[in-house]
Design a protein around this motif. Structure first.
Motif, PDB file in Angstrom:
ATOM      1  N   SER A   1       0.830  -1.208   0.000  1.00 36.24           N
ATOM      2  CA  SER A   1       0.000   0.000   0.000  1.00 36.24           C
ATOM      3  C   SER A   1       0.862   1.254   0.000  1.00 36.24           C
ATOM      4  CB  SER A   1      -0.922   0.017   1.217  1.00 36.24           C
ATOM      5  OG  SER A   1      -1.821  -1.060   1.164  1.00 36.24           O
TER       6      SER A   1
ATOM      7  N   GLN B   1      -8.108  -0.184  -0.671  1.00 40.55           N
ATOM      8  CA  GLN B   1      -8.156  -1.494  -0.013  1.00 40.55           C
ATOM      9  C   GLN B   1      -9.501  -1.752   0.658  1.00 40.55           C
ATOM     10  OE1 GLN B   1      -4.574  -2.211   2.137  1.00 40.55           O
ATOM     11  NE2 GLN B   1      -5.198  -4.216   2.840  1.00 40.55           N
TER      12      GLN B   1
ATOM     13  N   ASP C   1      -5.742  -1.769  -5.032  1.00 40.36           N
ATOM     14  CA  ASP C   1      -5.099  -2.164  -3.778  1.00 40.36           C
ATOM     15  C   ASP C   1      -5.930  -3.269  -3.144  1.00 40.36           C
ATOM     16  OD1 ASP C   1      -3.639  -2.441  -1.513  1.00 40.36           O
ATOM     17  OD2 ASP C   1      -3.746  -0.342  -0.886  1.00 40.36           O
ATOM     18  N   GLU C   2      -5.486  -4.485  -3.294  1.00 39.74           N
ATOM     19  CA  GLU C   2      -6.167  -5.676  -2.774  1.00 39.74           C
ATOM     20  C   GLU C   2      -7.665  -5.685  -3.090  1.00 39.74           C
ATOM     21  OE1 GLU C   2      -4.800  -7.436   0.560  1.00 39.74           O
ATOM     22  OE2 GLU C   2      -2.918  -6.355   0.636  1.00 39.74           O
TER      23      GLU C   2
HETATM   24 MG   LIG Z   1      -2.256  -2.663   2.069  1.00 37.66          MG
END
Ligand SMILES: [Mg+2]
Ligand SMILES: Nc1ncnc2c1ncn2[C@@H]1O[C@H](COP(=O)(O)OP(=O)(O)OP(=O)(O)O)[C@@H](O)[C@H]1O
Lengths: 259, 260
Positions: A60, A104, A183-184
């Protein structure tokens, strides 16, 4: 396997092009916590590049440096041939209008409805985009591509985790970005919903012809979506290659990712 | 030895915090005068903040008026000075009790509200999301909230004072059979600009301090959801403490200029 050969061929094609996004020798520390120690990355046009790394390895942080939410200690970041460290505020905003960022945890604005969430970037990037008169059409279009038109007037609190992720995806799509940073995208979702999101990402890529940088520690996600992968270990790009290569690697640290 | 160490480290964190807050204040003054101005969001925040405190301020004000009158009346009666009631109550409400108590209520409601709201926006990356959407989150979230708190508290205090005086009148009317007209003639002959103006000026500072502390705590929130609760809580504590310090300074200055 025809599909794998296809992917291998694609990976070859892209390597001869100029990168649309490039990170060189990125360093970032928080006090004594040296998170990134010279990370390199190149993203080519039309490619799906997956970066894998353990929790807390600085994925991140890397992606936040990329979009200017954090300042790098050292190293250069070029996006579409612009060094982001040299841009002023307006230029950075212009560049950001061409980059989608899926956070995320979805990061939907709690106090706004789904529709207002989607309108926000449109209204806010007005200086860059010019006056958009028909926001409703764009909102509908974006929600259609994630099949959530019926949720338009709901609040984020009324949505499930998977729906939130899809709305967030719609919000990044609404500006028709050239690059999307994920992000994920599948974290915190059950396997079935995760699969839906991955399918959605693939169809979006076909439809909008974007280049994507995908951060994940979900092996299934990486297998399905990646053209090429980078493993982030100890703050550097420890290994690079297509999924098959890496999955067959003998290196202990690489093997750990594929269990 | 370890106790001493604990104390010094606490003092150190306190001063670091004060320094960070001074920097935050500087940032506010830099952003408040530069384009773009978020007028629409400011209006929305004014409405929100005012609306959220209106009922609470009204009820508190009313009770202050009732209680103050009930408590003071017997003493004044002893001296046969109950006709002084309206002037005494109005001066104490307008000068001190109204602004301070209403500001404390406001701090409890607004500083914690802002602290929790911005804190949760911070930990769920909504503030980052705003920034990549071509918005300066400091302007959009912080500047508007601080300005709204600064503008709304004085209005709420005036409103609360008026209700408190009305509450006081009800008791006077019931116990001393004072008419509405007589009561308020007495009130307005007792309070002058020397009471109203300094009291109103200080409420602007109170409002500013409450908005500032709430935003500071929320905007710099850390450590996930635990941090959000802590931000909301320490915002109220810090804001209330700051109120008393500011009040002391205000009274001190008023004393010099207006010779109470
Ligand atoms: Mg992360
Ligand atoms: N703002 C910050 N201040 C201090 N340290 C930070 C900050 N942001 C991240 N870190 C530290 O940097 C490291 C990497 O964090 P990061 O969030 O990038 O991990 P990640 O790879 O994204 O993990 P996850 O998969 O859990 O999301 C962690 O050790 C974290 O404590």
């Amino acid at each position: 396997m025809g599909a794998t050969q296809d992917i291998l061929k694609k990976a070859e094609d892209v390597s001869t092009k100029r990168p649309i996004l490039e990170i060189k020798d990125l360093h970032k520390s928080f006090g004594n916590n040296h998170v990134l120690n010279g990370f390199n990355l190149q993203l080519f046009e039309g490619e799906n590049l997956v970066v894998m790394g353990k929790s807390g390895s600085g994925k991140s942080v890397m992606i936040k440096c990329l979009i200017g939410l954090m300042e790098a200690d050292f190293g250069s970041i070029e996006i579409m041939n612009k060094d982001i460290a040299t841009l002023n505020h307006n230029e950075l905003d212009e560049l950001r209008a061409e980059i989608g960022f899926l956070f995320q945890g979805s990061a939907l604005y709690d106090s706004m409805t789904v529709r207002e969430n989607l309108e926000f970037p449109l209204r806010r990037h007005r200086k860059t985009l010019g006056n958009i008169t028909d926001t409703t059409k764009l909102v509908m279009e974006a929600l259609e591509s994630v099949s959530l038109v019926h949720a338009m007037d709901l609040m984020p609190a009324e949505l499930s985790g998977g729906m939130k992720r899809r709305v967030a995806l719609a919000r990044t799509l609404i500006l028709k970005p050239k690059i999307i940073l994920y992000d994920e995208p599948t974290s915190g979702l059950d396997p079935i919903t995760a699969k839906e999101i991955i399918e959605l990402m693939r169809s979006i890529q076909k439809q909008y012809k974007t280049s994507s940088l995908i951060i994940t520690h979900d092996v299934d996600c990486a297998r399905v979506i990646s053209n090429r992968m980078i493993l982030l270990v100890d703050g550097i790009n420890y290994a690079e290659g297509v999924f098959k290569e890496l999955a067959a690697s003998k290196d202990e640290k690489v093997k750990a990712f594929f269990k | 030895m370890s106790i001493l160490k604990g104390i010094t480290s606490r003092i150190e964190t306190f001063f670091i915090e004060v320094g960070e807050m001074a920097y935050f204040t500087g940032h506010f003054f830099k952003e408040v005068f530069t384009r773009p101005f978020e007028f629409k969001e400011l209006l929305r925040q004014c409405y929100n903040i005012g609306n959220r405190s209106l009922l609470l301020v009204g009820i508190t004000g009313f009770i202050i008026g009732l209680v103050l009158t009930l408590q003071t009346r017997p003493t004044l009666e002893e001296f046969g000075a109950e006709s002084w009631m309206p002037s005494m109550v109005s001066i104490s409400i307008v000068r001190e009790i109204g602004p301070v108590i209403i500001a404390l209520i406001f701090a409890g409601r607004i500083a914690s509200g802002i602290g929790a709201e911005l804190g949760s926006m911070r930990v769920t990356e909504q503030i980052d999301a705003m920034e990549v959407s071509g918005t300066n989150p400091f302007k959009y979230l912080v500047v508007t909230r601080i300005l709204a708190a600064t503008l709304m508290l004085p209005i709420l205090v005036i409103f609360g004072d008026a209700i408190a005086l009305y509450g006081s009148f009800i008791i006077e009317n019931y116990k001393g059979e004072v008419s509405f007209q007589l009561y308020f003639v007495k009130v307005f002959s007792a309070i002058g600009f020397g009471d109203i103006i300094p009291a109103t000026i200080k409420t602007f500072f109170f409002g500013f301090a409450i908005g500032l502390v709430g935003c500071f705590k929320g905007y710099n929130c850390e450590n996930g959801t635990v941090g959000v609760g802590k931000a909301a809580n320490s915002a109220v504590v810090f804001a209330s403490m700051l109120l008393f310090i500011l009040d002391f300074i205000a009274v001190f200055i008023t004393d010099i200029f207006f010779e109470i």
